[in-house]
Design a protein around this motif. Structure first.
Motif, short mmCIF file in Angstrom:
data_model
loop_
_atom_site.label_atom_id
_atom_site.label_comp_id
_atom_site.label_asym_id
_atom_site.label_seq_id
_atom_site.Cartn_x
_atom_site.Cartn_y
_atom_site.Cartn_z
N ARG A 194 0.07 -1.59 0.02
CA ARG A 194 0.06 -0.10 0.00
C ARG A 194 0.52 1.00 0.07
NH1 ARG A 194 -4.92 1.51 0.09
NH2 ARG A 194 -5.71 -0.59 0.17
N SER A 195 1.81 1.28 0.82
CA SER A 195 3.16 2.38 0.60
C SER A 195 3.80 2.54 -0.98
CB SER A 195 3.68 2.39 1.43
OG SER A 195 4.84 1.08 1.40
N HIS A 196 3.64 1.50 -1.66
CA HIS A 196 4.24 1.81 -2.97
C HIS A 196 2.89 1.94 -3.05
CE1 HIS A 196 6.11 -0.38 -6.66
NE2 HIS A 196 6.61 1.40 -6.24
N LEU A 197 1.91 2.08 -3.23
CA LEU A 197 0.72 2.36 -4.23
C LEU A 197 0.51 3.99 -3.98
CD1 LEU A 197 -1.88 2.32 -6.24
CD2 LEU A 197 -3.16 1.27 -4.20
N GLU A 198 0.95 4.44 -3.08
CA GLU A 198 0.23 5.54 -2.22
C GLU A 198 1.57 6.62 -2.69
OE1 GLU A 198 0.89 5.72 1.45
OE2 GLU A 198 -1.73 4.85 2.24
N LYS A 199 2.55 6.15 -3.00
CA LYS A 199 4.20 6.26 -3.94
C LYS A 199 3.18 6.89 -5.50
CE LYS A 199 9.15 6.10 -5.35
NZ LYS A 199 10.20 5.44 -5.05
N VAL A 200 3.31 6.24 -5.88
CA VAL A 200 2.59 5.69 -7.47
C VAL A 200 1.22 6.99 -7.63
CG1 VAL A 200 1.87 4.77 -8.94
CG2 VAL A 200 3.83 3.24 -7.82
N VAL A 201 0.61 6.81 -6.82
CA VAL A 201 -0.43 8.13 -6.85
C VAL A 201 0.15 9.05 -6.74
CG1 VAL A 201 -2.23 8.32 -5.97
CG2 VAL A 201 -2.38 6.81 -6.47
N THR A 202 0.96 9.70 -5.80
CA THR A 202 1.43 11.10 -5.35
C THR A 202 2.60 11.24 -6.87
OG1 THR A 202 1.39 10.79 -2.97
CG2 THR A 202 2.73 12.12 -4.29
N GLY A 203 2.90 10.41 -6.84
CA GLY A 203 3.72 10.90 -8.47
C GLY A 203 3.12 11.51 -9.27
N LEU A 204 1.97 10.09 -9.53
CA LEU A 204 0.74 11.32 -10.69
C LEU A 204 0.39 12.45 -11.00
CD1 LEU A 204 -0.49 7.19 -11.92
CD2 LEU A 204 0.31 8.65 -12.85
N ARG A 205 0.05 12.51 -9.19
CA ARG A 205 -1.00 13.67 -9.17
C ARG A 205 0.34 15.46 -9.35
NH1 ARG A 205 -4.27 11.50 -3.85
NH2 ARG A 205 -5.91 10.96 -5.32
N ALA A 206 1.54 14.67 -8.43
CA ALA A 206 2.10 15.67 -9.34
C ALA A 206 2.94 15.73 -10.41
CB ALA A 206 3.97 15.34 -8.50
N GLY A 207 2.35 15.26 -11.53
CA GLY A 207 2.49 15.11 -12.90
C GLY A 207 1.49 15.78 -12.98
N GLY A 208 0.72 16.41 -12.32
CA GLY A 208 -1.19 17.01 -12.29
C GLY A 208 -1.80 16.23 -13.14
N TYR A 209 -1.89 14.89 -12.86
CA TYR A 209 -2.94 14.13 -13.64
C TYR A 209 -4.37 13.92 -12.05
CZ TYR A 209 -0.69 13.12 -17.46
OH TYR A 209 0.05 13.36 -18.83
N ALA A 210 -5.47 14.16 -12.53
CA ALA A 210 -6.42 14.09 -11.48
C ALA A 210 -6.74 11.53 -11.35
CB ALA A 210 -7.65 13.93 -11.64
N VAL A 211 -6.06 11.41 -10.52
CA VAL A 211 -6.18 10.17 -9.96
C VAL A 211 -7.21 9.97 -9.16
CG1 VAL A 211 -4.60 8.25 -9.38
CG2 VAL A 211 -3.94 9.92 -10.81
N THR A 212 -7.76 8.28 -9.50
CA THR A 212 -9.24 8.30 -8.26
C THR A 212 -8.33 6.59 -8.42
OG1 THR A 212 -10.48 9.20 -9.32
CG2 THR A 212 -11.24 7.72 -7.65
N VAL A 213 -8.70 6.14 -7.10
CA VAL A 213 -8.37 4.99 -6.73
C VAL A 213 -9.31 4.61 -6.74
CG1 VAL A 213 -6.48 3.18 -5.49
CG2 VAL A 213 -6.38 5.03 -5.86
N LYS A 214 -9.60 3.26 -7.44
CA LYS A 214 -11.48 3.20 -8.04
C LYS A 214 -11.29 1.19 -6.88
CE LYS A 214 -12.80 4.94 -10.96
NZ LYS A 214 -14.67 5.66 -10.98
N SER A 215 -10.10 0.82 -6.77
CA SER A 215 -10.23 -0.70 -5.72
C SER A 215 -9.01 -1.23 -5.36
CB SER A 215 -11.03 -1.87 -6.75
OG SER A 215 -9.73 -1.53 -8.10
N SER A 216 -8.68 -0.95 -3.88
CA SER A 216 -7.38 -1.47 -3.12
C SER A 216 -7.91 -1.09 -2.14
CB SER A 216 -6.21 -0.07 -3.69
OG SER A 216 -6.63 0.84 -3.35
N GLY A 217 -8.82 -0.51 -2.05
CA GLY A 217 -8.98 -1.73 0.17
C GLY A 217 -9.50 -0.08 -0.05
N ALA A 218 -8.66 1.01 1.47
CA ALA A 218 -9.07 2.07 1.64
C ALA A 218 -8.73 3.10 0.46
CB ALA A 218 -8.24 2.42 3.01
N PRO A 219 -9.02 4.53 0.34
CA PRO A 219 -9.31 5.71 -0.61
C PRO A 219 -7.93 5.92 0.18
CG PRO A 219 -11.20 6.00 0.84
CD PRO A 219 -10.85 4.35 1.72
N ILE A 220 -7.31 6.34 -1.32
CA ILE A 220 -6.25 7.49 -1.35
C ILE A 220 -6.39 8.66 -2.09
CG2 ILE A 220 -3.76 7.34 -1.86
CD1 ILE A 220 -3.51 4.20 -2.39
#
Length: 418
Positions: free
Chosen positions: A392-418
């Motif tokens: 999960r911490s690695h997933l959070e790092k990926v999502v943070t990087g995408l958002r820092a790149g200017g993208y709106a990201v929604t995690v659809k299915s990974s347990g708790a929301p990120i």
């Protein structure tokens, strides 16, 4: 639920310790004496000394062989010659069929019409005559009783039979022979045959031992019976082997007298238990077989520092269902996730997103675009990705990087929301 101090609890029980000792001698050599070993990893994970009884390694992958064989061996020659009949959609069917074939006893197994083909064919492969009848287990049971009476066959009940209960109790004899100082047995409950036999044996050997029963949350039939509760019963459960709507009238008094508690386990706990046993112990267990571990997942703080025996009572699980369970567990752990990313609909965007994900050390498993059924502007598109991450911490790092790149990201299915 403490042991019930009721007149039923004080009455003579259907099975004695002597019956179980005799059953052990009767089935010796024909039923595998399965491994009973401590699990160092599970013990560390749950803060207790956890021992596992691998009944999923029986020839038919279930403890049900024990009771079936003991019952068959107890029959007079005339009844053996007339044959036996049983009703089951799973493990009991295979146990009866296999040992009846070994003993040259004609066997008929009645299964609901909806029984998966693989279970039907597995039962036929042991030499039984299989009849598909009824839309549910109750229909098949009624037909089996009538058909057996008409053809003078002996009915072999899956749990409400003294010889069957005694056979199942041999599991506890073997466990306590290896580890006599167990504090606790955690045992799945369907109709109650296994826990009844095990409780009789365990309490005779060590009156201080605690015996805890486990039912699927969707099928609390024994808990309802002994606590006079009215929890709803029914639904699709991973633990179909213990999905029983009506407990046995032989097993219920034993449970009231000797079982110390009954726990209910959720479907998510059952799924996690199946996954843990594959991941940690490298053993395949069906939902019912994982119920004891599922109980620890939900209540392990109650049993911290105790020496606990769990019965992995069966390993017959459909491979597609198993694949689904494992995939869902990867999603819960944040190792497999579905992302929805809003991107401009122009060349190069997919490569840019893939670069950000790859640069973070994650893997893209699946990709598709959604241009019609989405709320993004007409000049945009929704990019849907399934990605694989370490945790999960690695997933959070990926999502943070995408958002820092200017993208709106929604995690659809990974347990708790990120």
């Amino acid at each position: 639920m403490s042991k019930m101090e009721t007149p039923a609890a004080l009455a003579p029980l259907a099975v004695t310790y002597g019956d179980i000792v005799r059953a052990s001698a009767a089935i010796r050599g024909a039923v595998l004496k399965t491994r009973f070993e401590p699990s160092r990893t599970l013990s560390e994970l749950f803060g207790a000394e956890i021992w596992l009884k691998f009944e999923n390694q029986q020839f038919t992958a279930s403890y049900k062989e024990r009771g079936a064989l003991n019952k068959l061996l107890s029959l007079p020659d005339a009844e053996k010659a007339n044959g036996v009949i049983a009703m089951s959609a799973g493990n009991h069917a295979q146990g009866v069929a296999y040992h009846a074939h070994r003993l040259a006893i004609p066997a008929t197994i009645v299964m609901p019409a909806s029984t998966p083909t693989i279970k039907v064919e597995n039962t036929r492969s042991h030499g039984a005559n299989v009849i598909l009848e009824g839309q549910c287990l109750e229909d098949a049971f009624d037909f089996a009783v009538r058909y057996g009476a008409e053809h003078h066959m002996t009915f072999v009940h899956p749990f409400n039979d003294a010889q069957v209960i005694a056979g199942q109790g041999t599991v506890a004899l073997e466990m306590l022979e290896t580890a006599p100082d167990l504090d606790l047995l955690i045992v799945p409950i369907g109709g109650g045959g296994l826990i009844s036999g095990m409780a009789v044996a365990a309490k005779a050997i060590n009156p201080k031992i605690k015996v805890i029963g486990v039912e699927a949350q969707l099928y609390p039939s024994m808990l309802n019976a002994v606590k006079h509760a009215s929890l709803p019963v029914g639904g699709d459960t991973l633990a179909e082997g213990i999905a029983v709507t009506s407990p046995g009238d032989l097993t219920q008094p034993i449970i009231e007298a000797l079982v110390d508690d009954i726990l209910l386990v959720s479907e998510s706990s059952l799924e996690r238990a199946v996954s843990l046993l594959i991941t940690i112990e490298k053993t395949v267990v069906e939902g019912a077989g994982a119920a004891g571990l599922a109980a620890l997942i939900g209540s392990h703080r109650l049993y911290k520092d105790r020496k606990i025996g769990l019965v992995l009572c069966g390993g017959n699980i459909d491979t597609r269902l198993l694949a689904s369970v494992l995939t869902r567990e990867l999603a819960r752990d944040g190792r497999l996730s579905r992302l929805a990313i809003d991107i401009p609909d122009r060349p190069g965007q997919l490569a840019k997103v893939a670069g950000l994900i790859g640069g973070a050390g994650a893997n893209v498993v699946e990709v598709y675009h959604q241009r019609v059924f989405t709320d993004v502007p007409a000049k945009g598109t929704e990019l849907n990705l399934v990605i694989e991450t370490r945790d999960r911490s690695h997933l959070e790092k990926v999502v943070t990087g995408l958002r820092a790149g200017g993208y709106a990201v929604t995690v659809k299915s990974s347990g708790a929301p990120i």
